[in-house]
Scaffold this motif. Structure first.
Motif, PDB file in Angstrom:
ATOM      1  N   CYS A  14       0.821  -1.219   0.000  1.00  5.93           N
ATOM      2  CA  CYS A  14       0.000   0.000   0.000  1.00  5.93           C
ATOM      3  C   CYS A  14       0.855   1.269   0.000  1.00  5.93           C
ATOM      4  CB  CYS A  14      -0.930   0.012   1.210  1.00  5.93           C
ATOM      5  SG  CYS A  14      -2.139  -1.331   1.226  1.00  5.93           S
ATOM      6  N   GLY A  15       1.999   1.232   0.664  1.00 10.67           N
ATOM      7  CA  GLY A  15       2.843   2.415   0.758  1.00 10.67           C
ATOM      8  C   GLY A  15       3.791   2.607  -0.403  1.00 10.67           C
ATOM      9  N   ASP A  16       3.798   1.667  -1.339  1.00 13.86           N
ATOM     10  CA  ASP A  16       4.615   1.752  -2.553  1.00 13.86           C
ATOM     11  C   ASP A  16       3.674   2.118  -3.692  1.00 13.86           C
ATOM     12  OD1 ASP A  16       5.875   1.118  -4.997  1.00 13.86           O
ATOM     13  OD2 ASP A  16       7.158  -0.378  -4.048  1.00 13.86           O
ATOM     14  N   PRO A  93      -2.932  15.001  -2.856  1.00 15.06           N
ATOM     15  CA  PRO A  93      -2.238  14.496  -1.665  1.00 15.06           C
ATOM     16  C   PRO A  93      -1.749  13.063  -1.853  1.00 15.06           C
ATOM     17  CG  PRO A  93      -4.601  14.483  -1.315  1.00 15.06           C
ATOM     18  CD  PRO A  93      -4.384  15.137  -2.643  1.00 15.06           C
ATOM     19  N   GLN A  94      -1.105  12.537  -0.831  1.00 15.57           N
ATOM     20  CA  GLN A  94      -0.527  11.200  -0.911  1.00 15.57           C
ATOM     21  C   GLN A  94      -1.123  10.318   0.195  1.00 15.57           C
ATOM     22  OE1 GLN A  94       3.756  11.327  -1.076  1.00 15.57           O
ATOM     23  NE2 GLN A  94       3.772  12.745  -2.802  1.00 15.57           N
ATOM     24  N   GLY A  95      -2.416  10.141   0.101  1.00 11.78           N
ATOM     25  CA  GLY A  95      -3.123   9.379   1.123  1.00 11.78           C
ATOM     26  C   GLY A  95      -2.684   7.929   1.217  1.00 11.78           C
ATOM     27  N   PHE A  96      -2.089   7.396   0.147  1.00  9.53           N
ATOM     28  CA  PHE A  96      -1.651   6.002   0.176  1.00  9.53           C
ATOM     29  C   PHE A  96      -0.623   5.754   1.273  1.00  9.53           C
ATOM     30  CE2 PHE A  96       1.383   8.120  -2.560  1.00  9.53           C
ATOM     31  CZ  PHE A  96       2.599   7.506  -2.289  1.00  9.53           C
ATOM     32  N   LEU A  97       0.097   6.810   1.689  1.00 12.81           N
ATOM     33  CA  LEU A  97       1.097   6.653   2.745  1.00 12.81           C
ATOM     34  C   LEU A  97       0.460   6.433   4.116  1.00 12.81           C
ATOM     35  CD1 LEU A  97       3.677   9.375   1.643  1.00 12.81           C
ATOM     36  CD2 LEU A  97       3.863   6.889   1.383  1.00 12.81           C
ATOM     37  N   LEU A  98      -0.847   6.701   4.222  1.00 12.53           N
ATOM     38  CA  LEU A  98      -1.554   6.482   5.479  1.00 12.53           C
ATOM     39  C   LEU A  98      -2.175   5.083   5.567  1.00 12.53           C
ATOM     40  CD1 LEU A  98      -3.456   9.894   5.658  1.00 12.53           C
ATOM     41  CD2 LEU A  98      -1.374   9.267   6.908  1.00 12.53           C
ATOM     42  N   LEU A  99      -2.088   4.316   4.480  1.00 13.94           N
ATOM     43  CA  LEU A  99      -2.767   3.028   4.445  1.00 13.94           C
ATOM     44  C   LEU A  99      -2.030   1.983   5.272  1.00 13.94           C
ATOM     45  CD1 LEU A  99      -3.955   2.696   0.736  1.00 13.94           C
ATOM     46  CD2 LEU A  99      -5.390   2.600   2.779  1.00 13.94           C
ATOM     47  N   GLU A 100      -2.735   1.449   6.261  1.00 12.88           N
ATOM     48  CA  GLU A 100      -2.218   0.321   7.037  1.00 12.88           C
ATOM     49  C   GLU A 100      -2.513  -1.002   6.346  1.00 12.88           C
ATOM     50  OE1 GLU A 100      -0.555   0.136   9.806  1.00 12.88           O
ATOM     51  OE2 GLU A 100      -0.808   2.034  10.878  1.00 12.88           O
ATOM     52  N   GLY A 106     -14.929 -10.740   0.100  1.00 15.27           N
ATOM     53  CA  GLY A 106     -15.652 -11.176  -1.083  1.00 15.27           C
ATOM     54  C   GLY A 106     -15.146 -10.371  -2.264  1.00 15.27           C
ATOM     55  N   THR A 107     -16.001  -9.524  -2.811  1.00 10.03           N
ATOM     56  CA  THR A 107     -15.561  -8.596  -3.858  1.00 10.03           C
ATOM     57  C   THR A 107     -15.554  -7.151  -3.361  1.00 10.03           C
ATOM     58  OG1 THR A 107     -17.835  -8.445  -4.694  1.00 10.03           O
ATOM     59  CG2 THR A 107     -16.398 -10.080  -5.723  1.00 10.03           C
ATOM     60  N   THR A 108     -15.814  -6.936  -2.084  1.00  4.94           N
ATOM     61  CA  THR A 108     -15.861  -5.582  -1.528  1.00  4.94           C
ATOM     62  C   THR A 108     -14.475  -5.117  -1.104  1.00  4.94           C
ATOM     63  OG1 THR A 108     -18.126  -5.898  -0.717  1.00  4.94           O
ATOM     64  CG2 THR A 108     -16.830  -4.137   0.302  1.00  4.94           C
ATOM     65  N   PRO A 109     -13.974  -4.018  -1.679  1.00  5.62           N
ATOM     66  CA  PRO A 109     -12.670  -3.504  -1.262  1.00  5.62           C
ATOM     67  C   PRO A 109     -12.770  -2.766   0.068  1.00  5.62           C
ATOM     68  CG  PRO A 109     -13.608  -2.090  -2.960  1.00  5.62           C
ATOM     69  CD  PRO A 109     -14.557  -3.237  -2.782  1.00  5.62           C
ATOM     70  N   VAL A 110     -11.780  -2.987   0.927  1.00  4.27           N
ATOM     71  CA  VAL A 110     -11.761  -2.374   2.254  1.00  4.27           C
ATOM     72  C   VAL A 110     -10.369  -1.801   2.504  1.00  4.27           C
ATOM     73  CG1 VAL A 110     -12.137  -2.696   4.725  1.00  4.27           C
ATOM     74  CG2 VAL A 110     -13.428  -4.094   3.075  1.00  4.27           C
ATOM     75  N   TRP A 111     -10.314  -0.511   2.854  1.00  4.31           N
ATOM     76  CA  TRP A 111      -9.064   0.170   3.187  1.00  4.31           C
ATOM     77  C   TRP A 111      -9.051   0.493   4.684  1.00  4.31           C
ATOM     78  CZ3 TRP A 111     -12.001   0.981  -1.061  1.00  4.31           C
ATOM     79  CH2 TRP A 111     -11.391   1.011  -2.325  1.00  4.31           C
ATOM     80  N   ASP A 117      -3.082   7.433  16.406  1.00  3.56           N
ATOM     81  CA  ASP A 117      -3.502   6.205  17.071  1.00  3.56           C
ATOM     82  C   ASP A 117      -4.906   5.765  16.657  1.00  3.56           C
ATOM     83  OD1 ASP A 117      -4.840   8.280  18.300  1.00  3.56           O
ATOM     84  OD2 ASP A 117      -4.741   7.399  20.307  1.00  3.56           O
ATOM     85  N   ALA A 118      -5.480   6.451  15.687  1.00  5.41           N
ATOM     86  CA  ALA A 118      -6.828   6.101  15.215  1.00  5.41           C
ATOM     87  C   ALA A 118      -6.740   5.224  13.969  1.00  5.41           C
ATOM     88  CB  ALA A 118      -7.628   7.360  14.909  1.00  5.41           C
ATOM     89  N   LEU A 119      -7.769   4.393  13.777  1.00  8.81           N
ATOM     90  CA  LEU A 119      -7.912   3.592  12.570  1.00  8.81           C
ATOM     91  C   LEU A 119      -9.261   3.906  11.939  1.00  8.81           C
ATOM     92  CD1 LEU A 119      -6.597   0.023  13.530  1.00  8.81           C
ATOM     93  CD2 LEU A 119      -5.470   1.732  12.098  1.00  8.81           C
ATOM     94  N   LEU A 120      -9.223   4.272  10.652  1.00  6.72           N
ATOM     95  CA  LEU A 120     -10.439   4.577   9.911  1.00  6.72           C
ATOM     96  C   LEU A 120     -10.574   3.575   8.773  1.00  6.72           C
ATOM     97  CD1 LEU A 120     -12.826   6.595   9.482  1.00  6.72           C
ATOM     98  CD2 LEU A 120     -11.333   7.777   7.842  1.00  6.72           C
TER      99      LEU A 120
END
Length: 670
Positions: A14-16, A93-100, A106-111, A117-120
């Protein structure tokens, strides 16, 4: 069955940005609409978007909601979740750098975004049967509430096109819980709503958005998008907000019910597969379950006056419509192998309405209009689909309905139909083609240049022709109809088929009796069908020779090359301008769908189920690359066989499902 494949990536992917953008997600709605993008959150294709609606299901696909630009304020800091590429070259912006984490449910994408310290958590899905997309955010963890701003970027364009703002002003008006957008007079209105957020109307153009993949494809690569509305919400830990984009004015905002519909739908698909393949469940590889879900993404509604519940197949995402050839090749794997014979029946009946001059349409224009009849093999694959349907169901009532249609199709081929398609009375073989037309599946054309014309008697066309005649003879006997004509013509064609044998190369000519060329000795994969189809007109030694030469020179991890390396015109890389790509399309490019017939042919010759099934493994594992949870259309002819073309192709998924099921079932009986 072993556990479902876990398609999941952490920060290492995710961060690449390059790695994250090379993996694309897809959700569909069963009527031709879809949402798609990259796991980075950026959009690299003109075809990406959150709501690409089928305004004339299953065609008329139009991008309405392009993206959501999200920002979060938490614990005194601001976080931008979006990732945008700009024509200037900037990524901001570069939101991909925030992806944990990114994963598919199934077929539903989840980020999952890490914000201090929060997870969204963010997930996207569509309602089946509606042009409605849900984008949901859940604050999974946090010491306090977060404040969110969601900027809805909209558009209104054919999904093949690009938008340039100019002085275009859309009509944006407030409605209960959101906004209504009318892009111009006569356009289909669409809506952006949320049951828990406040909404402000906006009209600001984002100029110079850049699509990196279009640059690689040698196409126009930038467009403008309109900020139509700003939604604001405060989320406490454990709470959520959902943004709904829809063409339905009364689309439900009950996100809990809508969210539950997807897994319920997935469970039903699995149960249908299990009911058809109960004895195979335990030994099925994990990727096969994901392909059962992927198969459903291609099945769409195509209503007709006589067949209101008709079905068809989208050939591939993102840019294909429903094509006759692709539908008939893919139908058995997508429906029969997955336990959905009722869907297969509706497709076969729906397409019977389109038979004209003994032919099936090659494609239905995406903007609507009359279908195009310029394929020789769609009709022949129709016979094969009906044969497999009847073998699976013994549905004599449907066969009786279709038999007169099939009889007329055989008669039309004997008498001659469009594009010089006719049976040669001298040898009973099927001839097709002429200057400037491409009628087989190898159909690339650049201007007036037909890259692989294949005019004459093509090897797979005649293998299919013989199979169709044998099928009709069997059907006629079953229905107590005269069968002599089919038997005689099949016998004549089989007796003539040795004309395809190239003694010098110990394999089949690709085309014989080609005007100006005679016999085409180029080593191509089309001859594999003379072995893989139920009735082979070749001797055992010839069948073995065909399998062996394909294995040595055409086989790759992900399919068969369309032309052997070393042959004149071989192209090992698929890329560049549209002309470059079309020139390579059938000149060495690997096609995933051909791996199915190869595995069947190998099993027929060597009677080794384990070896045949292992050919499918590397392609099955492609669910983790390119189109996530699905299989690509094509791959480079040279190693490492990089995925190219469409990220999700119906006949690739279908043939892997069909052939794995057929060989595995045979293995159980050995």
């Amino acid at each position: 069955m072993s556990e479902q494949a876990e398609i999941q990536f952490g920060r290492e992917i995710c961060g690449d940005l390059a790695a994250a953008e090379s993996r694309e997600w897809l959700v569909t709605n069963g009527i031709g609409g879809y949402a798609s993008g990259t796991i980075a959150g950026s959009q690299t294709r003109r075809y990406h978007g959150l709501l690409v609606a089928a305004l004339q299901p299953p065609v008329g696909r139009t991008q309405l909601v392009s993206a959501i630009d999200e920002s979060v304020h938490y614990a005194g800091a601001d976080f931008s979740l979006a990732t945008h590429r700009w024509a200037s070259g900037a990524v901001e912006p570069q939101g991909f750098l925030l992806l944990e984490d990114f994963h598919l449910e199934g077929t539903t994408p989840v980020w999952t975004y890490g914000l201090a310290d929060a997870l969204l958590e963010k997930r996207i899905w569509m309602r089946h049967g509606e042009n409605t997309t849900f984008v949901q955010y859940t604050l999974v963890r946090g010491n306090s509430a977060i404040e969110m701003e969601l900027k809805a970027l909209v558009n209104y364009r054919d999904f093949h096109s690009l938008t340039h703002a100019g002085d275009w002003r859309m009509n944006i008006s407030a409605v209960e819980q959101g906004v209504k957008v009318i892009p111009f007079e006569g356009a289909t209105p669409f809506y952006l709503k949320s049951s828990t957020a406040t909404c402000e109307l906006r009209h600001e153009w984002y100029l110079g958005c850049h699509f990196e993949e279009e640059t690689r494809r040698g196409l126009s690569d930038r467009e403008d998008r309109l900020l139509a509305a700003l939604f604001r919400a405060k989320l406490e830990p454990g709470s959520r907000i959902t943004l709904v984009g829809s063409t339905e004015s009364a689309a439900s905002l009950d996100e809990e019910t809508a969210r539950a519909e997807r897994p319920n739908h997935d469970v039903k698909l699995f149960q249908e597969w299990q009911s058809r393949n109960e004895v195979l469940v335990e030994e099925a590889p994990s990727w096969l379950w994901q392909l059962v879900l992927a198969a459903d993404q291609f099945i769409v509604r195509r209503s007709l006056p006589e067949e209101p519940d008709g079905r068809s197949i989208i050939a591939g995402y993102h840019w294909f419509g429903d094509w006759g050839r692709d539908t008939m090749i893919a139908l058995p794997g997508l429906t029969l192998s997955t336990g959905r014979a009722g869907v297969a029946k509706r497709m076969l009946l729906a397409f019977s309405r389109y038979v004209d001059g003994g032919m099936l349409p090659n494609n239905f224009p995406d903007a609507g209009g009359e279908p195009e009849y310029n394929t020789v093999d769609a009709a022949l694959w129709y016979f094969e689909s009906i044969r497999q349907y009847f073998d699976a169901t013994q549905d004599i009532v449907t066969l009786e309905k279709l038999f007169p249609v099939l009889t007329g199709m055989i008669d039309a081929h004997i008498a001659g139909t469009r594009y010089n398609i006719h049976v040669d009375p001298e040898d009973g073989l099927l001839y097709a083609g002429g200057p400037g037309v491409q009628l087989t599946w190898m159909d690339a054309k650049v201007g007036d240049w037909v890259v692989t014309p294949r005019t004459g008697k093509a090897v797979e066309i005649n293998a299919l022709w013989i199979s169709a005649l044998e099928t009709m003879g069997g059907f006629a006997r079953l229905l107590a109809k005269p069968d002599d004509a089919y038997e005689k013509l099949a016998a004549k064609a089989k007796k003539s088929f040795p004309k395809f044998w190239n003694v010098d190369r110990n394999c089949c000519f690709d085309v014989i009796d080609s005007p100006g060329m005679g016999n085409d000795a180029a080593l191509r994969p089309n001859q594999i069908f003379a072995v893989s189809l139920p009735v082979s007109p070749l001797t055992y030694q010839q069948q073995k020779a065909v399998v062996d030469v394909c294995a040595r020179q055409l086989l790759t991890s992900h399919g068969l090359r369309s032309l052997a390396p070393g042959e004149p015109g071989y192209a090992g890389h698929y890329g560049g301008s549209p002309r470059d790509r079309d020139a390579a399309y059938h000149q060495g490019t690997v096609w995933g769908w051909l791996l199915g017939p190869f595995a069947l042919a190998h099993h027929r010759v060597y009677q080794n189920s384990r070896a045949a099934l292992r050919f499918l493994e590397p392609l099955g594992r492609q669910i983790y690359a390119s189109g996530l949870g699905t299989l690509s259309e094509i791959f480079d002819g040279d190693a490492p066989f990089t995925p190219r073309g469409s990220i999700a192709q119906a006949w690739t998924v279908a043939e892997v499902l069909r052939v794995w099921t057929e060989i595995a079932a045979g293995k159980k009986q050995e």
